[in-house]
Write an enzyme that holds these catalytic residues in place. Sequence first.
Site, mmCIF file in Angstrom:
data_model
loop_
_atom_site.group_PDB
_atom_site.id
_atom_site.type_symbol
_atom_site.label_atom_id
_atom_site.label_comp_id
_atom_site.label_asym_id
_atom_site.label_seq_id
_atom_site.Cartn_x
_atom_site.Cartn_y
_atom_site.Cartn_z
ATOM 1 N N LEU A 298 0.854 -1.186 0.000
ATOM 2 C CA LEU A 298 0.000 0.000 0.000
ATOM 3 C C LEU A 298 0.890 1.236 0.000
ATOM 4 O O LEU A 298 1.666 1.457 0.946
ATOM 5 C CB LEU A 298 -0.893 0.041 1.240
ATOM 6 C CG LEU A 298 -1.968 -1.029 1.427
ATOM 7 C CD1 LEU A 298 -1.365 -2.377 1.846
ATOM 8 C CD2 LEU A 298 -2.957 -0.582 2.500
ATOM 9 N N ARG A 354 1.251 -5.273 8.203
ATOM 10 C CA ARG A 354 2.670 -5.011 8.446
ATOM 11 C C ARG A 354 2.960 -3.507 8.387
ATOM 12 O O ARG A 354 2.448 -2.809 7.520
ATOM 13 C CB ARG A 354 3.539 -5.725 7.409
ATOM 14 C CG ARG A 354 3.379 -7.232 7.406
ATOM 15 C CD ARG A 354 4.404 -7.887 6.493
ATOM 16 N NE ARG A 354 4.141 -9.309 6.348
ATOM 17 C CZ ARG A 354 4.504 -10.234 7.226
ATOM 18 N NH1 ARG A 354 5.146 -9.874 8.320
ATOM 19 N NH2 ARG A 354 4.215 -11.507 7.021
ATOM 20 N N GLY A 384 2.169 4.459 4.354
ATOM 21 C CA GLY A 384 2.606 3.342 3.520
ATOM 22 C C GLY A 384 2.879 2.056 4.284
ATOM 23 O O GLY A 384 3.526 2.075 5.321
ATOM 24 N N SER A 385 2.393 0.922 3.771
ATOM 25 C CA SER A 385 2.497 -0.318 4.536
ATOM 26 C C SER A 385 2.253 -1.519 3.628
ATOM 27 O O SER A 385 2.253 -1.407 2.406
ATOM 28 C CB SER A 385 1.494 -0.301 5.688
ATOM 29 O OG SER A 385 0.204 0.002 5.216
ATOM 30 N N ARG A 386 2.002 -2.669 4.257
ATOM 31 C CA ARG A 386 1.793 -3.910 3.507
ATOM 32 C C ARG A 386 0.796 -4.786 4.253
ATOM 33 O O ARG A 386 0.809 -4.861 5.483
ATOM 34 C CB ARG A 386 3.135 -4.621 3.350
ATOM 35 C CG ARG A 386 3.054 -6.040 2.837
ATOM 36 C CD ARG A 386 4.439 -6.603 2.645
ATOM 37 N NE ARG A 386 4.455 -8.056 2.726
ATOM 38 C CZ ARG A 386 5.541 -8.805 2.611
ATOM 39 N NH1 ARG A 386 6.719 -8.241 2.408
ATOM 40 N NH2 ARG A 386 5.464 -10.121 2.707
#
Length: 417
Positions: A298, A354, A384-386
């Site tokens: 993301l 995450r 921002g991430s996952r």
Amino acid sequence: MSQSPAVRGTGPNRPVHVGERAARALTTELARHQGPKTGLLVGATTDSTVLAAAIDALLPGDALTVVPADPLAVETLREHVTAQGRWIADRVRVVDSLAEADAVDVVVAAQPLVGTADETRLRLDELAKYLTDGGVLTVAVPARSGRAAGAIAELDRQGALFGVGTDLVLVNQPPVRVHRLRYTPAEIAVAARLAPAYRTSSVPLTRGMHIDSNGVAAGAIAVGLAALARIARPKSRLWLLPALAAAPVAAFFRDPERDLPEDASAVVAAADGQVLSVQRLRDERFGDGEFLRIAVFLSVLDVHVNRSPVAGKVVDYFVADGGFAAAMKTAAEHNVAAYTVLDTDHGTVVVAQRTGLIARRIVQRAPIGSLLARGERIGLIRFGSRTDVYLPADAADPVVGAGDRVVGGASVIARWR
């Protein structure tokens, strides 16, 4: 039925008002249950917003029993229900007292609890007797203590033991917190008959676009900082920095409505973004079998609200310590992550939120024991991430690959065999 001391107002002449938003939160378990269901509404009046919301939640095959707040107003309440038309009258039964009610799937207390801890405990015990196995009791309590400190403390205690969801409704006078309690285990199969729950954490802007409450708070902080800067240094233009940042910061927390695919075998994306990888692996934390993991990155421009990819029951939740590497890099495998473990009809499914280089805050809103509909919001990650989805490798086939763009709650990433 005399009114319980636990449901009186916050003062001699100050009853706790329940507005439309709080009423929707109180009746969300009724509204989201798409199969034939039974409900019990206790403490209703003809002008009750909760009664109106409960009636709106009815579907063919449903049945709602209503207990009036005032036993002398039974006939008035019956006339009110009859006036709603034959369709409503056939599904809503007004009884003289709680003793006449049968066990139901959902019990709703129309009036917030504001008594002492002992009074609140007795009231909850009384209402819980009318729940079927796996049923949910929904009650509200003032969000601020005042004279309701005992009720708040008892609901917090029971919520820690039996809670399957809570909503803070600030747009109410006074603000209230809605607790959903489940005292006996629910069948996993029920999750497939649920629609995503109404969330007060999502503030509507338009019919199709909402802002998560985190965004409202962040935008308000930015505007507040701009105001303070303008007051402190009226001749400077520094106030423009936080003022101009308010809109994009709030927009980061946008929460659009999504149309779920009709295909019952479809597994939907847990987040918006780009697929980083699709791989088979083993992870002993989730069991002995092999998992199919679909990882999605993301960016700061993507919607960061996370959703459940499947219908299921939350059976575990834990946070693993780690670093804060850039989410699109391999090292992100060892970042701080929150794992929500679901039990489903197809096996164990896990959603991993995450952190990334900038993202340091994970919000998870699905407590252990709660039932999640496919596509239901479970939380978000700030910036921002996952987000990774783990599926039983012997039960699902992927339909996406690395580089594909997906939309949370709408895009199909895999299908059950």
